[in-house]
Design a protein around this motif. Structure first.
Motif, PDB file in Angstrom:
ATOM      1  N   THR A 172      -6.455  18.593  23.627  1.00 14.80           N
ATOM      2  CA  THR A 172      -5.263  19.339  23.205  1.00 14.80           C
ATOM      3  C   THR A 172      -5.047  20.548  24.096  1.00 14.80           C
ATOM      4  N   MET A 173      -6.127  21.272  24.357  1.00 10.20           N
ATOM      5  CA  MET A 173      -6.022  22.464  25.205  1.00 10.20           C
ATOM      6  C   MET A 173      -5.648  22.096  26.636  1.00 10.20           C
ATOM      7  N   LYS A 174      -6.250  21.046  27.147  1.00 10.32           N
ATOM      8  CA  LYS A 174      -5.990  20.618  28.519  1.00 10.32           C
ATOM      9  C   LYS A 174      -4.521  20.242  28.705  1.00 10.32           C
ATOM     10  N   LEU A 175      -3.975  19.472  27.769  1.00 13.01           N
ATOM     11  CA  LEU A 175      -2.582  19.039  27.895  1.00 13.01           C
ATOM     12  C   LEU A 175      -1.607  20.187  27.674  1.00 13.01           C
ATOM     13  N   THR A 176      -1.933  21.075  26.737  1.00 18.53           N
ATOM     14  CA  THR A 176      -1.064  22.236  26.506  1.00 18.53           C
ATOM     15  C   THR A 176      -1.011  23.106  27.754  1.00 18.53           C
ATOM     16  N   ARG A 177      -2.163  23.313  28.370  1.00 13.88           N
ATOM     17  CA  ARG A 177      -2.217  24.088  29.612  1.00 13.88           C
ATOM     18  C   ARG A 177      -1.410  23.394  30.710  1.00 13.88           C
ATOM     19  N   LEU A 178      -1.497  22.080  30.781  1.00 14.87           N
ATOM     20  CA  LEU A 178      -0.769  21.314  31.790  1.00 14.87           C
ATOM     21  C   LEU A 178       0.736  21.509  31.649  1.00 14.87           C
ATOM     22  N   VAL A 179       1.223  21.466  30.413  1.00 19.43           N
ATOM     23  CA  VAL A 179       2.667  21.619  30.168  1.00 19.43           C
ATOM     24  C   VAL A 179       3.117  23.041  30.468  1.00 19.43           C
ATOM     25  N   LEU A 180       2.364  24.041  30.013  1.00 21.66           N
ATOM     26  CA  LEU A 180       2.785  25.429  30.179  1.00 21.66           C
ATOM     27  C   LEU A 180       2.759  25.872  31.640  1.00 21.66           C
ATOM     28  N   LEU A 181       1.805  25.372  32.418  1.00 17.48           N
ATOM     29  CA  LEU A 181       1.708  25.780  33.816  1.00 17.48           C
ATOM     30  C   LEU A 181       2.646  25.009  34.729  1.00 17.48           C
ATOM     31  N   ASN A 182       3.285  23.993  34.195  1.00 17.90           N
ATOM     32  CA  ASN A 182       4.226  23.199  34.987  1.00 17.90           C
ATOM     33  C   ASN A 182       5.604  23.862  34.923  1.00 17.90           C
ATOM     34  N   THR A 228      -4.077  15.793  17.084  1.00 20.81           N
ATOM     35  CA  THR A 228      -3.467  14.557  17.596  1.00 20.81           C
ATOM     36  C   THR A 228      -1.952  14.696  17.688  1.00 20.81           C
ATOM     37  N   ALA A 229      -1.340  15.336  16.690  1.00 21.44           N
ATOM     38  CA  ALA A 229       0.109  15.519  16.692  1.00 21.44           C
ATOM     39  C   ALA A 229       0.548  16.371  17.880  1.00 21.44           C
ATOM     40  N   LEU A 230      -0.215  17.419  18.198  1.00 20.02           N
ATOM     41  CA  LEU A 230       0.155  18.259  19.342  1.00 20.02           C
ATOM     42  C   LEU A 230      -0.063  17.513  20.654  1.00 20.02           C
ATOM     43  N   ILE A 231      -1.092  16.694  20.731  1.00 19.35           N
ATOM     44  CA  ILE A 231      -1.315  15.888  21.929  1.00 19.35           C
ATOM     45  C   ILE A 231      -0.104  15.007  22.213  1.00 19.35           C
ATOM     46  N   LYS A 232       0.425  14.389  21.190  1.00 22.19           N
ATOM     47  CA  LYS A 232       1.591  13.509  21.353  1.00 22.19           C
ATOM     48  C   LYS A 232       2.818  14.314  21.810  1.00 22.19           C
ATOM     49  N   LYS A 233       2.971  15.548  21.301  1.00 23.19           N
ATOM     50  CA  LYS A 233       4.081  16.387  21.736  1.00 23.19           C
ATOM     51  C   LYS A 233       3.902  16.786  23.193  1.00 23.19           C
ATOM     52  N   CYS A 234       2.661  17.060  23.591  1.00 25.83           N
ATOM     53  CA  CYS A 234       2.385  17.390  24.989  1.00 25.83           C
ATOM     54  C   CYS A 234       2.718  16.223  25.906  1.00 25.83           C
ATOM     55  N   LEU A 235       2.348  15.028  25.492  1.00 29.44           N
ATOM     56  CA  LEU A 235       2.641  13.839  26.298  1.00 29.44           C
ATOM     57  C   LEU A 235       4.148  13.643  26.449  1.00 29.44           C
ATOM     58  N   ALA A 236       4.902  13.945  25.392  1.00 27.35           N
ATOM     59  CA  ALA A 236       6.356  13.832  25.467  1.00 27.35           C
ATOM     60  C   ALA A 236       6.944  14.880  26.414  1.00 27.35           C
ATOM     61  N   GLU A 237       6.384  16.087  26.402  1.00 25.07           N
ATOM     62  CA  GLU A 237       6.887  17.161  27.270  1.00 25.07           C
ATOM     63  C   GLU A 237       6.509  16.927  28.725  1.00 25.07           C
ATOM     64  N   ALA A 238       5.312  16.350  28.957  1.00 25.36           N
ATOM     65  CA  ALA A 238       4.847  16.140  30.333  1.00 25.36           C
ATOM     66  C   ALA A 238       5.632  15.049  31.022  1.00 25.36           C
ATOM     67  N   GLN A 270       8.029  19.622  37.128  1.00 27.29           N
ATOM     68  CA  GLN A 270       7.568  18.399  37.783  1.00 27.29           C
ATOM     69  C   GLN A 270       7.033  17.411  36.749  1.00 27.29           C
ATOM     70  N   ARG A 271       7.389  16.150  36.887  1.00 25.64           N
ATOM     71  CA  ARG A 271       6.923  15.131  35.953  1.00 25.64           C
ATOM     72  C   ARG A 271       5.434  14.875  36.167  1.00 25.64           C
ATOM     73  N   GLN A 272       4.706  14.747  35.053  1.00 27.27           N
ATOM     74  CA  GLN A 272       3.255  14.588  35.111  1.00 27.27           C
ATOM     75  C   GLN A 272       2.868  13.166  34.669  1.00 27.27           C
ATOM     76  N   LYS A 273       3.434  12.182  35.341  1.00 24.98           N
ATOM     77  CA  LYS A 273       3.249  10.798  34.905  1.00 24.98           C
ATOM     78  C   LYS A 273       1.792  10.349  34.969  1.00 24.98           C
ATOM     79  N   GLN A 274       1.105  10.714  36.045  1.00 17.08           N
ATOM     80  CA  GLN A 274      -0.267  10.238  36.210  1.00 17.08           C
ATOM     81  C   GLN A 274      -1.179  10.810  35.138  1.00 17.08           C
TER      82      GLN A 274
END
Length: 312
Positions: free
Chosen positions: A223-233, A302-312, A237-241
């Motif tokens: 959760t922390m890793k994905l949240t950081r990924l979205v906020l620092l982007n 898990t719910a926040l992870i799914k939101k992060c995946l949608a934002e990324a 840029q799309r984070q498909k990989q």
């Protein structure tokens, strides 16, 4: 700025009268030509002055405001996540009667992963003690993050994408709910006398709780890793990989080791023949409360992870 972008629209709509010729009585051709030249020069001067003023304000903002509100907001959110992570880890560890963690404070396992814009001290924080992960400390960080996020939506973004204000609101709401869950777990670990009395004593000794702890901590790390990924982007840029990598690992909706843990509890924990005066002293009741709260924490993450995946 998404918050003040409408100003450009108003300037374009209401600025047109500046460039309109004023009404005047007819005079000879020489006078009309002179008035036309004077009006054109005056219009050019006004436009040039406005452009220079905007340029100067931008330069002053860049030079005198090196700390952007968005960077401060990201810093505060990452601090909150580090402390929530430590709080959940502490909930799964053995305690002394006064609440201290047996074996010392919780290690900051994100020490080498997080990079803060304006807080070098946070990058060297090796341990998260009880004060660092207290509700008061986390609530103060959440309030600070909220204020900086609101300010970030008003500051110039230049080449960056719009500040993800709605996503940040979801992250802050998640953090508040996780703080409540962890705080209630702490309450359930204490008896009516406010002392920690090891409701998981035997289960700690045979590591029955360890698989549950590992699953919880893994999902919170993700959760922390994905949240950081979205906020620092910030450039959008799309984070498909990264999304594919997380999707390949799977996003659990429940704690898979929980049934085995409940079976271990049923084997080792028995109902007391003594009827406790307070529910806070009923071990079986307290264990059930802790397990329900842990499962709720898994659902929230898990719910926040799914939101992060949608934002990324």
């Amino acid at each position: 700025s998404p918050a003040f972008g409408y100003i450009a629209l108003l300037a374009g709509a209401l600025g047109a009268p500046i460039l309109v010729y004023p009404c005047a009585a007819f005079v000879n051709a020489e006078t009309l030509a002179a008035q036309k030249i004077a009006f054109e020069v005056s219009s050019y001067v006004k436009i040039a002055q406005t452009a220079i003023a905007a340029l100067v304000l931008t330069i002053v903002d860049v030079v005198l405001a090196p700390e952007r509100a968005s960077e401060k907001a990201i810093d505060e959110i990452l601090k909150v996540f580090v402390r929530l992570d430590a709080g959940m880890a502490a909930a799964c560890r053995q305690r002394e009667s006064d609440g201290r963690i047996s074996g010392g404070p919780i290690n900051n396992r994100h020490l080498s992963q997080n990079s803060f814009f304006h807080d070098a001290a946070e990058e060297t924080l090796e341990f998260i003690d009880a004060k660092q992960r207290s509700p008061e400390t986390i609530l103060a960080l959440l309030q600070s993050a909220k204020s900086f996020s609101e300010e970030a939506n008003k500051e110039p973004r230049y080449f960056r994408g719009p500040w993800p204000e709605e996503f940040v609101k979801q992250v802050l709401n998640y953090s508040n709910r996780m703080l409540i869950l962890i705080n209630e777990i702490e309450h359930a670990l204490k008896g009516s006398n406010q002392e920690y009395n090891h409701i998981f004593r035997d289960l700690h000794s045979n590591n029955s709780l360890k698989p549950v702890e590992v699953e919880l901590m893994n999902v919170m790390e993700k959760t922390m890793k994905l949240t950081r990924l979205v906020l620092l982007n910030e450039i959008g840029q799309r984070q498909k990989q990264q999304v594919k990598d997380v999707a390949a690992q799977g996003v659990p909706d429940m704690i898979n080791s929980m049934p085995a843990f409940r079976a271990a509890i049923n084997q080792q924990v028995k109902y007391s023949e003594k009827v406790e005066q307070y529910l806070e002293d009923d071990v079986v009741c307290r264990i059930n409360v802790v397990l329900v709260l842990m499962e709720a924490a898994m659902v929230e993450s898990t719910a926040l992870i799914k939101k992060c995946l949608a934002e990324a």
